[in-house]
Design a protein around this motif. Structure first.
Motif, PDB file in Angstrom:
ATOM      1  N   UNK A  97     -28.329 -88.963 -58.650  1.00 38.88           N
ATOM      2  CA  UNK A  97     -28.560 -88.878 -60.077  1.00 38.88           C
ATOM      3  C   UNK A  97     -29.467 -87.686 -60.417  1.00 38.88           C
ATOM      4  N   UNK A  98     -30.689 -87.648 -59.729  1.00 39.45           N
ATOM      5  CA  UNK A  98     -31.680 -86.547 -59.781  1.00 39.45           C
ATOM      6  C   UNK A  98     -31.169 -85.061 -59.582  1.00 39.45           C
ATOM      7  N   UNK A  99     -30.341 -85.133 -58.341  1.00 40.17           N
ATOM      8  CA  UNK A  99     -29.954 -83.945 -57.845  1.00 40.17           C
ATOM      9  C   UNK A  99     -29.278 -83.094 -58.970  1.00 40.17           C
ATOM     10  N   UNK A 100     -28.155 -84.254 -59.828  1.00 42.59           N
ATOM     11  CA  UNK A 100     -27.337 -83.645 -60.849  1.00 42.59           C
ATOM     12  C   UNK A 100     -28.353 -83.177 -62.043  1.00 42.59           C
ATOM     13  N   UNK A 101     -29.264 -83.794 -62.473  1.00 41.45           N
ATOM     14  CA  UNK A 101     -30.144 -83.448 -63.281  1.00 41.45           C
ATOM     15  C   UNK A 101     -30.921 -81.996 -63.156  1.00 41.45           C
ATOM     16  N   UNK A 102     -31.439 -82.026 -61.686  1.00 40.28           N
ATOM     17  CA  UNK A 102     -32.145 -80.864 -61.318  1.00 40.28           C
ATOM     18  C   UNK A 102     -31.469 -79.458 -61.303  1.00 40.28           C
ATOM     19  N   UNK A 103     -30.120 -79.707 -60.946  1.00 40.33           N
ATOM     20  CA  UNK A 103     -29.212 -78.238 -60.578  1.00 40.33           C
ATOM     21  C   UNK A 103     -28.724 -77.976 -62.290  1.00 40.33           C
ATOM     22  N   UNK A 104     -28.513 -78.855 -63.063  1.00 36.13           N
ATOM     23  CA  UNK A 104     -28.529 -78.289 -64.512  1.00 36.13           C
ATOM     24  C   UNK A 104     -29.815 -77.783 -64.994  1.00 36.13           C
ATOM     25  N   UNK A 139     -35.254 -81.119 -57.467  1.00 32.87           N
ATOM     26  CA  UNK A 139     -34.142 -81.003 -56.531  1.00 32.87           C
ATOM     27  C   UNK A 139     -34.409 -81.159 -55.022  1.00 32.87           C
ATOM     28  N   UNK A 140     -35.725 -80.582 -54.724  1.00 29.08           N
ATOM     29  CA  UNK A 140     -36.199 -81.037 -53.332  1.00 29.08           C
ATOM     30  C   UNK A 140     -36.536 -82.205 -53.165  1.00 29.08           C
ATOM     31  N   UNK A 141     -37.210 -82.959 -54.046  1.00 28.50           N
ATOM     32  CA  UNK A 141     -37.448 -84.483 -54.110  1.00 28.50           C
ATOM     33  C   UNK A 141     -36.135 -85.229 -54.001  1.00 28.50           C
ATOM     34  N   UNK A 142     -35.218 -84.875 -54.837  1.00 28.94           N
ATOM     35  CA  UNK A 142     -33.908 -85.671 -54.860  1.00 28.94           C
ATOM     36  C   UNK A 142     -33.265 -85.620 -53.441  1.00 28.94           C
ATOM     37  N   UNK A 143     -33.077 -84.335 -53.022  1.00 33.71           N
ATOM     38  CA  UNK A 143     -32.518 -84.425 -51.610  1.00 33.71           C
ATOM     39  C   UNK A 143     -33.284 -85.285 -50.708  1.00 33.71           C
ATOM     40  N   UNK A 144     -34.608 -85.113 -50.449  1.00 31.24           N
ATOM     41  CA  UNK A 144     -35.174 -86.019 -49.646  1.00 31.24           C
ATOM     42  C   UNK A 144     -35.056 -87.657 -49.962  1.00 31.24           C
ATOM     43  N   UNK A 145     -34.659 -87.867 -51.207  1.00 31.72           N
ATOM     44  CA  UNK A 145     -34.431 -89.098 -51.333  1.00 31.72           C
ATOM     45  C   UNK A 145     -33.063 -89.502 -50.959  1.00 31.72           C
ATOM     46  N   UNK A 146     -31.992 -88.952 -50.890  1.00 33.57           N
ATOM     47  CA  UNK A 146     -30.691 -88.973 -50.431  1.00 33.57           C
ATOM     48  C   UNK A 146     -30.808 -88.744 -49.020  1.00 33.57           C
ATOM     49  N   UNK A 147     -31.380 -87.783 -48.493  1.00 33.90           N
ATOM     50  CA  UNK A 147     -30.892 -87.819 -46.976  1.00 33.90           C
ATOM     51  C   UNK A 147     -31.538 -88.547 -46.128  1.00 33.90           C
ATOM     52  N   UNK A 148     -32.768 -89.042 -46.281  1.00 31.91           N
ATOM     53  CA  UNK A 148     -33.270 -90.028 -45.156  1.00 31.91           C
ATOM     54  C   UNK A 148     -32.784 -91.142 -45.307  1.00 31.91           C
ATOM     55  N   UNK A 149     -32.327 -91.858 -46.253  1.00 32.37           N
ATOM     56  CA  UNK A 149     -31.339 -93.249 -46.379  1.00 32.37           C
ATOM     57  C   UNK A 149     -30.460 -92.981 -45.847  1.00 32.37           C
ATOM     58  N   UNK A 209     -24.848 -66.537 -64.535  1.00 33.27           N
ATOM     59  CA  UNK A 209     -23.738 -67.091 -64.953  1.00 33.27           C
ATOM     60  C   UNK A 209     -22.821 -67.946 -63.788  1.00 33.27           C
ATOM     61  N   UNK A 210     -22.636 -67.081 -62.560  1.00 33.91           N
ATOM     62  CA  UNK A 210     -22.270 -67.210 -61.312  1.00 33.91           C
ATOM     63  C   UNK A 210     -23.137 -68.571 -60.951  1.00 33.91           C
ATOM     64  N   UNK A 211     -24.197 -68.320 -60.886  1.00 31.15           N
ATOM     65  CA  UNK A 211     -25.012 -69.749 -60.398  1.00 31.15           C
ATOM     66  C   UNK A 211     -24.977 -70.768 -61.061  1.00 31.15           C
ATOM     67  N   UNK A 212     -24.857 -70.648 -62.413  1.00 31.24           N
ATOM     68  CA  UNK A 212     -24.578 -71.830 -63.155  1.00 31.24           C
ATOM     69  C   UNK A 212     -23.271 -72.619 -62.844  1.00 31.24           C
ATOM     70  N   UNK A 213     -22.404 -71.789 -62.762  1.00 31.97           N
ATOM     71  CA  UNK A 213     -20.814 -72.149 -62.381  1.00 31.97           C
ATOM     72  C   UNK A 213     -20.865 -72.979 -60.999  1.00 31.97           C
ATOM     73  N   UNK A 214     -21.640 -72.400 -60.015  1.00 27.43           N
ATOM     74  CA  UNK A 214     -21.664 -72.933 -58.853  1.00 27.43           C
ATOM     75  C   UNK A 214     -22.366 -74.087 -58.862  1.00 27.43           C
ATOM     76  N   UNK A 215     -23.294 -74.429 -59.709  1.00 29.74           N
ATOM     77  CA  UNK A 215     -24.082 -75.768 -59.758  1.00 29.74           C
ATOM     78  C   UNK A 215     -23.447 -76.705 -60.378  1.00 29.74           C
ATOM     79  N   UNK A 216     -22.599 -76.287 -61.365  1.00 27.14           N
ATOM     80  CA  UNK A 216     -21.374 -77.376 -62.091  1.00 27.14           C
ATOM     81  C   UNK A 216     -20.501 -77.868 -61.045  1.00 27.14           C
TER      82      UNK A 216
END
Length: 483
Positions: A97-104, A139-149, A209-216
Motif C-alpha cells: 500500500x505504501x509503495x502505491x502511495x509513494x510512486x504516485x 518508497x524505500x521504507x515500503x520496499x524494505x517492509x515488503x522485501x524482508x517479510x 510524463x513517461x515516468x508518471x505513466x511507468x509508475x501507474x
C-alpha cells in the motif's frame, strides 16, 4: 524434542509444494519493477527538477537509512506477530500500500509542486523536489517492509531444508530479474506517456510524463503479483521463534552477541560487495546520458535531448542486465556445485564485477574522443553503444550471486542457530545499508574531487569488488559455503 531433532523432523516431513514457493517469490517481480524504474529514471528526473549531480547522491541516503532502521524492526516484529492474518502477510500488504502511495507522489511531484507555487521558468522547483524526496523516502521504507517479510516467508516455507532455501532464494532472484526486465523495458520506451495522454501537462514534460505513466503501470503490476500469494498461500505455523518478551533493541544486542563467525564474515564480504555495487546502481543511466552520449540534464535543448537518449539507452542496458540476471539465477546453484561451492562462485563473479566497473573508463574515454569529431548533440557510434550495452549485460552475472548467495547463507545460519528468519535477514541488511550510506555520502564529493562525472566512484567500486572477491575466496568457511 531437541532443536536438532526438530530440524531433522521438519526437513524429513517437509511437504511445501514448489508452486507455493514460486508464488511467494513472484512478489519480488512486483517490488523490483518499481525498483528498476527508481534506479533508471529517478536520478535523471531529480536533476531535471534542479538538483545538482553531487547533491542527487545524498537523496539516495534514504534507502540505506530506512533499511538500517526498518528491516530489523520489521523482521523482529514479523517473527513475533500474532495476527490472525499471519506473521508475514500484514507487513507485505502494508508495504505494498505504501509503495502505491509513494510512486504516485513521485510521479505527480512536478504537477503538485507547480500547483503549490513552483515557478516553471526557474531551474530549481523546490516544492516538487520536496515532494519527490518525501515520496522517495516512503518508497524505500515500503520496499524494505515488503522485501524482508517476503524472504522470511520463503524461509518459513522451506522449513529448515537447506536445498529448498537455496532454491527459494534462486527463484526470488529470478523474479527480481523478471521485474527488472519489465521495469527497464517500460522505462526505455521513448513515448510511453501516449498510452496515458493525460500524464503530460504544462508542468510535466515528456520525460516526466513517461515516468508518471511507468509508475501507474507499476502499481497495477505490483497489486497483481502480491494479491495472489497473499490469498492462496497459507503461512506455516511458527516453529522456532516465540514472543519471549525481550524488547527489540535488547534482542538485537543479544543477536549480535550470538552471531557466529560465519555470519560476521558474511557481513564483511557483503559490505565490500555493496560498496562496489552502489555507485553503479545510483548513476548507471546518468553515466550513459552524461559521459557516453555527452548530454546534460540542465544544458541546451540538444544536450537535454541527447541526455534523454542516453538515459533510455541505459534503461535498455539495465534490461540486458536483468536478462542475464534471470538466466544466471537459474544457473547459480549448478554453477556453485561445479566451482566447488558458493564461496568460489561469489569470489569469481566479484572479479567479473570489478572488470566491468573498471571498463567504464576506456569506454568513456573512447566516447569522449569520438565526440570531438562530431557535431554537438550527435549520439555515439554503434561500436561504443554496443560496448556499453555489453558491459551492462555482463553485470547481470555477479548480480545473480549478490541477490541470492548471501541471503541463502544467512537463512541457513539463522536456521542452524534457531534464530528468527525475519530478524536475521534484517540484521543481514545492515551489511548492505551501511556501505550504501557511505557511498551516498562520499560519491558526490569524491567525483567532484576528480573533476566531476561518475568514473571516480565507479573505479572505487571496482577496487572494492576485488577486495570482496578475495575475501569470499579466502575467509568464508568452505563448509558453510558448500552447505
Amino acid at each position: 524434542m531437541s532443536s536438532d531433532e526438530l530440524k531433522k523432523h521438519m526437513s524429513s516431513s517437509d511437504t511445501t509444494p514448489i508452486w507455493k514457493i514460486i508464488s511467494v517469490a513472484s512478489i519480488a517481480a512486483g517490488v523490483q519493477f518499481g525498483w528498476a524504474l527508481q534506479l533508471s529514471l529517478l536520478t535523471p528526473y531529480v536533476q531535471l527538477l534542479g538538483v545538482s549531480h553531487a547533491m542527487s547522491s545524498l537523496i539516495w541516503l534514504c534507502g540505506p537509512i530506512s533499511g538500517i532502521l526498518v528491516q530489523p524492526i520489521v523482521g523482529y516484529s514479523s517473527d513475533r506477530s500474532k495476527s490472525r492474518l499471519g506473521r508475514r502477510k500484514p507487513f507485505i500488504a502494508t508495504g505494498t500500500t505504501l509503495i502505491c502511495i509513494a510512486v504516485l507522489l513521485i510521479g505527480f511531484a512536478a504537477d503538485l509542486g507547480h500547483n503549490l507555487g513552483d515557478d516553471l521558468t526557474k531551474k530549481t522547483k523546490p516544492r516538487a523536489v520536496a515532494l519527490f524526496v518525501i515520496g522517495f523516502w516512503i518508497l524505500d521504507i515500503a520496499n524494505n517492509i515488503v522485501q524482508d517479510p517476503s524472504r522470511a516467508f520463503l524461509a518459513d516455507l522451506s522449513r529448515h531444508n537447506h536445498k529448498k532455501m537455496r532454491l527459494a532464494n534462486g527463484f526470488f532472484s529470478f523474479f527480481m530479474a523478471v521485474g527488472n526486465i519489465l521495469g527497464y523495458a517500460v522505462g526505455s520506451l521513448p513515448a510511453s506517456y501516449k498510452f496515458l495522454p493525460f500524464t503530460k501537462t504544462t508542468s510535466c514534460d515528456t520525460y516526466c510524463a513517461n515516468l508518471k505513466t511507468c509508475f501507474i503501470v507499476d502499481i497495477v503490476f505490483l497489486l497483481l503479483v502480491v494479491v495472489v500469494p497473499l490469498f492462496i498461500v497459507a503461512e506455516p505455523e511458527p516453529e522456532s521463534v516465540h514472543d519471549d518478551g525481550v524488547p527489540f533493541f535488547a534482542q538485537v544486542k543479544t543477536s549480535f552477541k550470538n552471531l557466529g563467525r560465519p555470519m560476521w564474515i558474511l557481513f564483511l564480504v557483503t559490505a565490500f560487495n555493496w560498496i562496489a555495487w552502489f555507485p553503479f546502481i545510483m548513476f548507471n543511466t546518468d553515466w550513459v546520458g552524461l559521459e557516453i552520449y555527452g548530454g546534460k540534464p540542465q544544458g541546451t535543448e540538444d544536450q537535454k535531448r541527447v541526455y534523454d537518449m542516453g538515459v533510455r539507452a541505459g534503461s535498455l542496458g539495465l534490461m540486458l542486465t536483468a536478462a542475464t540476471l534471470g538466466l544466471m539465477s537459474l544457473l547459480i546453484d549448478p554453477m556453485s556445485r561445479m566451482l566447488g561451492g558458493a564461496r568460489r562462485t561469489w569470489g569469481v563473479v566479484n572479479f567479473v564485477l570489478a572488470a566491468a566497473l573498471i571498463c567504464t573508463l576506456p569506454i568513456t574515454k573512447s566516447a569522449e574522443r569520438a565526440r570531438r569529431h562530431l557535431p554537438p548533440g550527435t549520439p555515439p557510434s554503434s561500436s561504443i553503444k554496443t560496448a556499453t550495452l555489453f558491459l551492462f549485460a555482463v553485470t547481470g552475472i555477479p548480480q545473480a550471486a549478490t541477490y541470492s548467495i548471501p541471503f541463502a547463507l544467512a537463512s541457513m545460519y539463522s536456521s542452524d542457530s534457531g534464530a528468527g528468519h525475519g530478524l536475521s535477514l534484517g540484521l543481514m541488511n545492515l551489511a548492505i545499508c551501511v556501505p550504501q550510506m557511505l557511498v551516498s555520502l562520499i560519491s558526490g564529493p569524491w567525483d567532484s574531487l576528480f573533476g566531476g562525472g561518475n568514473l571516480p566512484a565507479f573505479l572505487l567500486g571496482g577496487g572494492s569488488a576485488i577486495i570482496s572477491g578475495i575475501l569470499a575466496l579466502t575467509i568464508i568457511p568452505p563448509s558453510s559455503a558448500n552447505a
